[in-house]
Design a protein around this motif. Sequence first.
Motif, mmCIF file in Angstrom:
data_model
loop_
_atom_site.group_PDB
_atom_site.id
_atom_site.type_symbol
_atom_site.label_atom_id
_atom_site.label_comp_id
_atom_site.label_asym_id
_atom_site.label_seq_id
_atom_site.Cartn_x
_atom_site.Cartn_y
_atom_site.Cartn_z
ATOM 1 N N ASN A 32 22.679 9.190 -22.507
ATOM 2 C CA ASN A 32 21.391 8.942 -21.859
ATOM 3 C C ASN A 32 20.819 10.261 -21.361
ATOM 4 O OD1 ASN A 32 21.642 6.175 -22.225
ATOM 5 N ND2 ASN A 32 22.785 5.940 -20.339
ATOM 6 N N GLN A 33 19.579 10.524 -21.717
ATOM 7 C CA GLN A 33 18.910 11.732 -21.228
ATOM 8 C C GLN A 33 17.803 11.338 -20.268
ATOM 9 O OE1 GLN A 33 17.614 14.467 -24.222
ATOM 10 N NE2 GLN A 33 19.664 15.222 -24.537
ATOM 11 N N SER A 34 17.693 12.112 -19.207
ATOM 12 C CA SER A 34 16.667 11.876 -18.197
ATOM 13 C C SER A 34 16.063 13.201 -17.780
ATOM 14 C CB SER A 34 17.266 11.221 -16.954
ATOM 15 O OG SER A 34 17.846 10.001 -17.263
ATOM 16 N N THR A 35 14.809 13.156 -17.384
ATOM 17 C CA THR A 35 14.162 14.327 -16.801
ATOM 18 C C THR A 35 13.640 13.928 -15.429
ATOM 19 O OG1 THR A 35 13.546 15.195 -18.964
ATOM 20 C CG2 THR A 35 12.340 16.045 -17.068
ATOM 21 N N LEU A 36 14.038 14.689 -14.430
ATOM 22 C CA LEU A 36 13.609 14.465 -13.053
ATOM 23 C C LEU A 36 12.787 15.666 -12.614
ATOM 24 C CD1 LEU A 36 17.094 13.445 -11.628
ATOM 25 C CD2 LEU A 36 15.271 11.892 -12.299
ATOM 26 N N VAL A 37 11.734 15.417 -11.855
ATOM 27 C CA VAL A 37 10.909 16.505 -11.323
ATOM 28 C C VAL A 37 10.781 16.291 -9.823
ATOM 29 C CG1 VAL A 37 8.663 17.654 -11.352
ATOM 30 C CG2 VAL A 37 9.616 16.720 -13.475
ATOM 31 N N PHE A 38 11.122 17.314 -9.072
ATOM 32 C CA PHE A 38 10.910 17.278 -7.636
ATOM 33 C C PHE A 38 10.621 18.681 -7.141
ATOM 34 C CE2 PHE A 38 15.406 18.102 -7.728
ATOM 35 C CZ PHE A 38 15.961 17.124 -8.527
ATOM 36 N N TYR A 39 10.411 18.818 -5.825
ATOM 37 C CA TYR A 39 9.914 20.066 -5.269
ATOM 38 C C TYR A 39 10.767 20.510 -4.094
ATOM 39 C CZ TYR A 39 6.015 18.980 -8.228
ATOM 40 O OH TYR A 39 5.256 18.695 -9.335
ATOM 41 N N VAL A 77 13.825 18.491 -0.178
ATOM 42 C CA VAL A 77 13.441 18.159 -1.550
ATOM 43 C C VAL A 77 12.480 16.978 -1.464
ATOM 44 C CG1 VAL A 77 14.251 17.398 -3.812
ATOM 45 C CG2 VAL A 77 15.657 18.956 -2.449
ATOM 46 N N THR A 78 11.275 17.154 -2.033
ATOM 47 C CA THR A 78 10.232 16.134 -1.935
ATOM 48 C C THR A 78 9.761 15.687 -3.319
ATOM 49 O OG1 THR A 78 8.499 17.821 -1.787
ATOM 50 C CG2 THR A 78 9.435 17.016 0.299
ATOM 51 N N LEU A 79 9.010 14.590 -3.334
ATOM 52 C CA LEU A 79 8.502 14.045 -4.598
ATOM 53 C C LEU A 79 7.269 14.749 -5.121
ATOM 54 C CD1 LEU A 79 8.929 10.178 -4.178
ATOM 55 C CD2 LEU A 79 10.189 11.730 -5.681
ATOM 56 N N SER A 80 6.532 15.426 -4.251
ATOM 57 C CA SER A 80 5.326 16.134 -4.688
ATOM 58 C C SER A 80 5.300 17.513 -4.027
ATOM 59 C CB SER A 80 4.070 15.334 -4.333
ATOM 60 O OG SER A 80 3.735 15.505 -2.978
ATOM 61 N N PRO A 81 4.372 18.377 -4.404
ATOM 62 C CA PRO A 81 4.314 19.720 -3.821
ATOM 63 C C PRO A 81 3.999 19.735 -2.325
ATOM 64 C CG PRO A 81 3.021 19.636 -5.842
ATOM 65 C CD PRO A 81 3.430 18.238 -5.530
ATOM 66 N N SER A 165 3.575 33.588 5.763
ATOM 67 C CA SER A 165 4.522 32.673 6.410
ATOM 68 C C SER A 165 5.872 32.644 5.705
ATOM 69 C CB SER A 165 3.937 31.264 6.441
ATOM 70 O OG SER A 165 3.779 30.777 5.120
ATOM 71 N N SER A 166 5.946 33.268 4.543
ATOM 72 C CA SER A 166 7.150 33.272 3.714
ATOM 73 C C SER A 166 7.556 31.849 3.314
ATOM 74 C CB SER A 166 8.305 33.982 4.425
ATOM 75 O OG SER A 166 9.334 34.259 3.515
ATOM 76 N N GLU A 167 6.537 31.040 3.028
ATOM 77 C CA GLU A 167 6.769 29.667 2.578
ATOM 78 C C GLU A 167 6.430 29.570 1.095
ATOM 79 O OE1 GLU A 167 4.807 26.743 5.009
ATOM 80 O OE2 GLU A 167 5.480 27.701 6.859
ATOM 81 N N SER A 168 7.280 28.861 0.365
ATOM 82 C CA SER A 168 7.007 28.644 -1.046
ATOM 83 C C SER A 168 7.361 27.215 -1.429
ATOM 84 C CB SER A 168 7.771 29.647 -1.921
ATOM 85 O OG SER A 168 9.149 29.541 -1.717
ATOM 86 N N VAL A 169 6.736 26.770 -2.502
ATOM 87 C CA VAL A 169 7.036 25.471 -3.087
ATOM 88 C C VAL A 169 7.537 25.746 -4.496
ATOM 89 C CG1 VAL A 169 6.119 23.232 -3.812
ATOM 90 C CG2 VAL A 169 5.270 24.319 -1.716
ATOM 91 N N ILE A 170 8.704 25.198 -4.802
ATOM 92 C CA ILE A 170 9.340 25.438 -6.093
ATOM 93 C C ILE A 170 9.476 24.112 -6.818
ATOM 94 C CG2 ILE A 170 11.415 26.286 -7.258
ATOM 95 C CD1 ILE A 170 11.818 27.977 -4.590
ATOM 96 N N ARG A 171 8.864 24.035 -8.003
ATOM 97 C CA ARG A 171 9.025 22.837 -8.843
ATOM 98 C C ARG A 171 10.383 22.938 -9.529
ATOM 99 N NH1 ARG A 171 4.970 23.127 -12.545
ATOM 100 N NH2 ARG A 171 3.579 21.969 -11.183
ATOM 101 N N LEU A 172 11.147 21.868 -9.450
ATOM 102 C CA LEU A 172 12.458 21.821 -10.085
ATOM 103 C C LEU A 172 12.434 20.696 -11.113
ATOM 104 C CD1 LEU A 172 15.344 22.874 -10.181
ATOM 105 C CD2 LEU A 172 15.904 21.348 -8.296
ATOM 106 N N THR A 173 12.493 21.079 -12.390
ATOM 107 C CA THR A 173 12.523 20.102 -13.483
ATOM 108 C C THR A 173 13.944 20.089 -14.034
ATOM 109 O OG1 THR A 173 10.221 20.634 -13.984
ATOM 110 C CG2 THR A 173 11.482 19.449 -15.676
#
Length: 179
Positions: A32-39, A77-81, A165-173
């Motif tokens: 089974n292959q899955s792709t998850l995307v979170f931030y 870790v969140t569902l959107s940016p 502010s040294s804040e970043s949002v990183i998309r993790l696929t």
Amino acid sequence: MAAKFSVPIKIISFSILLFITINIVNGQAQPNQSTLVFYLQDVGKGPKATVSPVIGINGKVWSYNTFGTIFVVDDPVTLSPSPFSTLIGKAQGTITVTSQDGANVNIVLSIVFNDVQYAGSTLEIQGTSRQRDNLRELGVVSGTGRFRFARGFAVFETISYDPTSSESVIRLTVTLAIP
């Protein structure tokens, strides 16, 4: 007379068994292959910092560009940016600057889920991140709970960064194969 034929028969039997085994393996369905995307919500300084240097070489500035600096991470870790998006877990681990020129870091990161669907499960990500690249690919080496025996790869992409502010949002696929 039977001894003369036993060796060729064994070779033929082994060849047939090997042929059948190869065809069975090739005919089986893929895992089974899955792709998850979170931030990942990454904060580098201030009282709510989620990533922080903990040790480095004496006499040198501890930074992402300084060889030998080790950071600890505890990113939401969140569902959107949006940092106000649904929290589904934490990204916890270490980042070590491993190249003399500061271009590469070694990452050991656990995605620890706390949402209803994956509560108690983890994904284990590890590898060298070429931090100056826009897309950084690391291996998914394991998992627990719903992700037990998971293998795959994770692509990190910085989608926003605020140097003030040294804040970043990183998309993790994350692309996974789960047997």
